[in-house]
Design an enzyme around this catalytic site. Structure first.
Site, PDB file in Angstrom:
ATOM      1  N   GLU A 120       0.829  -1.209   0.000  1.00  0.00           N
ATOM      2  CA  GLU A 120       0.000   0.000   0.000  1.00  0.00           C
ATOM      3  C   GLU A 120       0.858   1.253   0.000  1.00  0.00           C
ATOM      4  O   GLU A 120       1.987   1.254   0.499  1.00  0.00           O
ATOM      5  CB  GLU A 120      -0.900   0.015   1.252  1.00  0.00           C
ATOM      6  N   CYS A 133       3.418   8.583   1.084  1.00  0.00           N
ATOM      7  CA  CYS A 133       4.025   7.676   2.051  1.00  0.00           C
ATOM      8  C   CYS A 133       4.187   6.343   1.332  1.00  0.00           C
ATOM      9  O   CYS A 133       3.201   5.711   0.957  1.00  0.00           O
ATOM     10  CB  CYS A 133       3.091   7.570   3.254  1.00  0.00           C
ATOM     11  N   CYS A 140       6.716  -6.486   6.898  1.00  0.00           N
ATOM     12  CA  CYS A 140       7.855  -5.970   7.662  1.00  0.00           C
ATOM     13  C   CYS A 140       8.336  -7.053   8.598  1.00  0.00           C
ATOM     14  O   CYS A 140       7.541  -7.820   9.134  1.00  0.00           O
ATOM     15  CB  CYS A 140       7.440  -4.736   8.468  1.00  0.00           C
ATOM     16  N   CYS A 144       7.193  -5.011  15.505  1.00  0.00           N
ATOM     17  CA  CYS A 144       6.710  -4.115  16.564  1.00  0.00           C
ATOM     18  C   CYS A 144       5.255  -4.477  16.889  1.00  0.00           C
ATOM     19  O   CYS A 144       4.417  -4.561  15.993  1.00  0.00           O
ATOM     20  CB  CYS A 144       6.821  -2.656  16.134  1.00  0.00           C
ATOM     21  N   CYS A 147       2.109  -2.328  15.701  1.00  0.00           N
ATOM     22  CA  CYS A 147       2.026  -1.965  14.284  1.00  0.00           C
ATOM     23  C   CYS A 147       1.442  -3.123  13.483  1.00  0.00           C
ATOM     24  O   CYS A 147       1.935  -4.253  13.569  1.00  0.00           O
ATOM     25  CB  CYS A 147       3.416  -1.611  13.765  1.00  0.00           C
ATOM     26  N   GLY A 194       7.141  -1.712   5.840  1.00  0.00           N
ATOM     27  CA  GLY A 194       8.522  -2.160   5.740  1.00  0.00           C
ATOM     28  C   GLY A 194       9.529  -1.317   6.487  1.00  0.00           C
ATOM     29  O   GLY A 194       9.247  -0.205   6.930  1.00  0.00           O
ATOM     30  N   GLU A 195      10.714  -1.890   6.637  1.00  0.00           N
ATOM     31  CA  GLU A 195      11.843  -1.199   7.263  1.00  0.00           C
ATOM     32  C   GLU A 195      12.814  -0.838   6.140  1.00  0.00           C
ATOM     33  O   GLU A 195      13.531  -1.720   5.626  1.00  0.00           O
ATOM     34  CB  GLU A 195      12.488  -2.131   8.308  1.00  0.00           C
ATOM     35  N   SER A 228      12.537   6.626   7.380  1.00  0.00           N
ATOM     36  CA  SER A 228      12.228   6.308   8.776  1.00  0.00           C
ATOM     37  C   SER A 228      12.715   4.911   9.122  1.00  0.00           C
ATOM     38  O   SER A 228      12.557   3.973   8.342  1.00  0.00           O
ATOM     39  CB  SER A 228      10.707   6.399   8.978  1.00  0.00           C
ATOM     40  N   SER A 251      12.269   5.764  14.863  1.00  0.00           N
ATOM     41  CA  SER A 251      11.093   5.362  15.636  1.00  0.00           C
ATOM     42  C   SER A 251      11.558   4.904  17.009  1.00  0.00           C
ATOM     43  O   SER A 251      11.973   3.761  17.181  1.00  0.00           O
ATOM     44  CB  SER A 251      10.360   4.239  14.898  1.00  0.00           C
ATOM     45  N   LEU A 252      11.505   5.808  17.972  1.00  0.00           N
ATOM     46  CA  LEU A 252      12.063   5.493  19.294  1.00  0.00           C
ATOM     47  C   LEU A 252      11.013   4.868  20.210  1.00  0.00           C
ATOM     48  O   LEU A 252      11.190   3.769  20.697  1.00  0.00           O
ATOM     49  CB  LEU A 252      12.663   6.765  19.902  1.00  0.00           C
ATOM     50  N   HIS A 253       9.954   5.587  20.468  1.00  0.00           N
ATOM     51  CA  HIS A 253       8.775   5.094  21.210  1.00  0.00           C
ATOM     52  C   HIS A 253       8.992   4.820  22.699  1.00  0.00           C
ATOM     53  O   HIS A 253       8.027   4.597  23.426  1.00  0.00           O
ATOM     54  CB  HIS A 253       8.160   3.852  20.553  1.00  0.00           C
ATOM     55  N   ASN A 330      -2.463   4.847  16.695  1.00  0.00           N
ATOM     56  CA  ASN A 330      -3.587   4.481  15.842  1.00  0.00           C
ATOM     57  C   ASN A 330      -4.008   3.060  16.162  1.00  0.00           C
ATOM     58  O   ASN A 330      -3.159   2.205  16.408  1.00  0.00           O
ATOM     59  CB  ASN A 330      -3.176   4.584  14.370  1.00  0.00           C
ATOM     60  N   CYS A 373      -0.326   5.832  10.244  1.00  0.00           N
ATOM     61  CA  CYS A 373       0.898   5.177  10.709  1.00  0.00           C
ATOM     62  C   CYS A 373       0.575   3.857  11.385  1.00  0.00           C
ATOM     63  O   CYS A 373      -0.236   3.799  12.302  1.00  0.00           O
ATOM     64  CB  CYS A 373       1.609   6.041  11.747  1.00  0.00           C
TER      65      CYS A 373
HETATM   66  N1  SAH Z   1       9.926   0.601   9.792  1.00  0.00           N
HETATM   67  C1  SAH Z   1      10.117   2.020   9.733  1.00  0.00           C
HETATM   68  C2  SAH Z   1       9.187   2.675   8.755  1.00  0.00           C
HETATM   69  C3  SAH Z   1       7.714   2.638   9.156  1.00  0.00           C
HETATM   70  S1  SAH Z   1       7.282   4.253   9.557  1.00  0.00           S
HETATM   71  C4  SAH Z   1       9.967   2.597  11.129  1.00  0.00           C
HETATM   72  O1  SAH Z   1       9.510   1.908  12.004  1.00  0.00           O
HETATM   73  O2  SAH Z   1      10.359   3.735  11.324  1.00  0.00           O
HETATM   74  C5  SAH Z   1       5.824   4.049  10.392  1.00  0.00           C
HETATM   75  C6  SAH Z   1       5.816   4.845  11.675  1.00  0.00           C
HETATM   76  O3  SAH Z   1       4.564   4.642  12.307  1.00  0.00           O
HETATM   77  C7  SAH Z   1       6.885   4.358  12.634  1.00  0.00           C
HETATM   78  O4  SAH Z   1       7.360   5.420  13.389  1.00  0.00           O
HETATM   79  C8  SAH Z   1       6.057   3.418  13.477  1.00  0.00           C
HETATM   80  O5  SAH Z   1       6.665   3.147  14.715  1.00  0.00           O
HETATM   81  C9  SAH Z   1       4.764   4.179  13.613  1.00  0.00           C
HETATM   82  N2  SAH Z   1       3.645   3.335  14.006  1.00  0.00           N
HETATM   83  C10 SAH Z   1       3.523   2.009  13.844  1.00  0.00           C
HETATM   84  N3  SAH Z   1       2.354   1.575  14.340  1.00  0.00           N
HETATM   85  C11 SAH Z   1       1.711   2.661  14.816  1.00  0.00           C
HETATM   86  C12 SAH Z   1       0.452   2.853  15.422  1.00  0.00           C
HETATM   87  N4  SAH Z   1      -0.379   1.841  15.658  1.00  0.00           N
HETATM   88  N5  SAH Z   1       0.119   4.114  15.771  1.00  0.00           N
HETATM   89  C13 SAH Z   1       0.956   5.149  15.531  1.00  0.00           C
HETATM   90  N6  SAH Z   1       2.151   5.017  14.946  1.00  0.00           N
HETATM   91  C14 SAH Z   1       2.536   3.787  14.602  1.00  0.00           C
END
Ligand code: SAH
Length: 381
Positions: A120, A133, A140, A144, A147, A194-195, A228, A251-253, A330, A373
């Site tokens: 997509e 995007c 992927c 995570c 996601c 994907g990464e 990213s 993507s730290l989180h 999300n 996201c």
């Molecule tokens: N794999 C890469 C590229 C994906 S970017 C990465 O992780 O950076 C997608 C972004 O959306 C990342 O920052 C990811 O952590 C974030 N993301 C994934 N699931 C999400 C969710 N349920 N709600 C909000 N952000 C989310």
């Protein structure tokens, strides 16, 4: 009130996936013009027994006019045209379904690749810009748990041209007024499925196709491109040395390893401190401010103490070379996790900013069409 790091007790509720680095080799598409540099295209066209100038003409059609329509290539004789389009522009992606929301300003396309693989991409129109995007892999391997893409596993890498073709389609849509008033695609973010740094060379080649001037590429400014990553530190350093000036998003989180090990499983290999050191190297080499992504999850990573820790850590590691994007979580199928309440979100942002780190909440688009996201699952139903 303060909480100790040990207080995090929300269970991971989704099926846990293994971390997968090497992608399955099956299913890569045939060679395409957009896989090649301009020089390689000239070689390829010559090897087909055609004039070298045809490479430039084809490139002008693909990257300049955003067209793959053979009959429209009237500057190329019919006999050569059929052969060249067959060999150099094999169809890569066909649209399966398109859905839109935000009064038509956000649009998600489900694509089917030549081998049936689904992926997509999402186009977003803003008053002053238009962003696509793109996906860099089908699925992927980074697993995570919050996601949807990560929970579906990795199908395969996308080729350079499969990434570029998502950009071509988006640029044509924006130009033709398919998403708001006619305009120009200004931004490309590698934030779809994907990464990107696990598909390193194809991603970097795709960045060159996106940014090289026409007819080498689409001529989109490097400053409009964001890559990213979950934090593959060796690839971040390599990217820093490519001589590009694209934005790096990390993507730290979570600011602490204990929680990040759960939220971003690759953290079990490369710790927060290592990721931030690599981000610092990237910022120093490129002069570009790094974006830190932080999906805010209620009672999981939204505590005031974590905001303080995040702010002080980032300030120490990156000084003025960082910006935090808070993304309200999300919803994804099967997840019990929620976005943080508004007050918690505001307090979180306030605390990070108080540490001297610019922090904003990302306006996430496309939630109701599962285009936001972390929601891309590419399901054909
Ligand atoms: N794999 C890469 C590229 C994906 S970017 C990465 O992780 O950076 C997608 C972004 O959306 C990342 O920052 C990811 O952590 C974030 N993301 C994934 N699931 C999400 C969710 N349920 N709600 C909000 N952000 C989310």
């Amino acid at each position: 009130m303060t909480h100790s790091p040990g207080n995090w007790n929300t269970e991971v509720t989704m099926t846990s996936q293994p971390l997968v680095f090497p992608a399955p080799r099956r299913g890569m598409p045939p060679r395409h013009l957009a896989d090649l540099s301009l020089k390689e295209r000239i070689e390829a066209v010559t090897a087909l027994g055609e004039k070298p100038m045809r490479a430039r003409q084809l490139s002008q059609h693909y990257f300049g006019r955003l067209s793959v329509d053979a009959p429209g290539m009237t500057d190329i004789p019919v006999s050569a045209r059929d052969r060249l389009t067959r060999e150099m522009l094999p169809p890569l992606l066909s649209p399966v379904r398109q859905v839109s929301c935000d009064d038509g300003a956000t649009s998600k396309t489900l694509w089917r690749a030549h081998d049936g693989t689904l992926l997509e991409s999402v186009v977003m129109r803003y008053p002053d810009r238009a962003t696509v995007c793109v996906s860099s892999q089908a699925g992927c391997g980074m697993a995570c748990p919050f996601c949807a893409t990560g929970q579906g596993g990795l199908t395969r890498n996308l080729s350079t041209a499969e990434i570029a073709d998502q950009v071509r389609a988006a640029a044509a849509t924006v130009r033709d007024g398919g998403i708001g008033p006619p305009g120009r695609l200004s931004n490309v973010v590698f934030m779809g499925m994907g990464e990107p740094l696990a598909n390193y060379q194809r991603t970097v080649d795709a960045v060159r196709r996106i940014c090289d001037p026409v007819p080498g590429g689409f001529g989109i400014s490097q400053r409009g491109v964001t890559v990213s990553t979950v934090g593959l530190i060796h690839a971040i350093r390599k990217l820093a040395d490519e001589g590009l000036s694209v934005t790096l998003a990390v993507s730290l989180h979570a600011p602490d390893d204990e929680l990040r090990n759960e939220l971003v499983p690759v953290n079990t290999r490369w710790k927060v401190a290592e990721v931030l050191a690599a981000a610092r190297y990237y910022a120093d080499r490129t002069g570009r401010r790094v974006s830190v992504e932080y999906a805010l999850i209620r009672d999981v990573n939204d505590q005031p103490w974590r905001a303080d820790l995040l702010g002080s850590l980032l300030h120490r590691a990156l000084g003025p070379l960082v910006h935090v994007n808070v993304i309200p979580l999300n919803p994804t199928p099967g997840s019990k996790w929620d976005a943080s309440p508004r007050v918690a979100q505001e307090e979180f942002v306030r605390r990070v900013a108080a540490a001297g780190v610019p922090c904003t909440v990302r306006d996430t688009r496309g939630r109701e069409i599962a285009a936001a996201c972390g929601q891309l699952a590419a399901q054909d139903r």
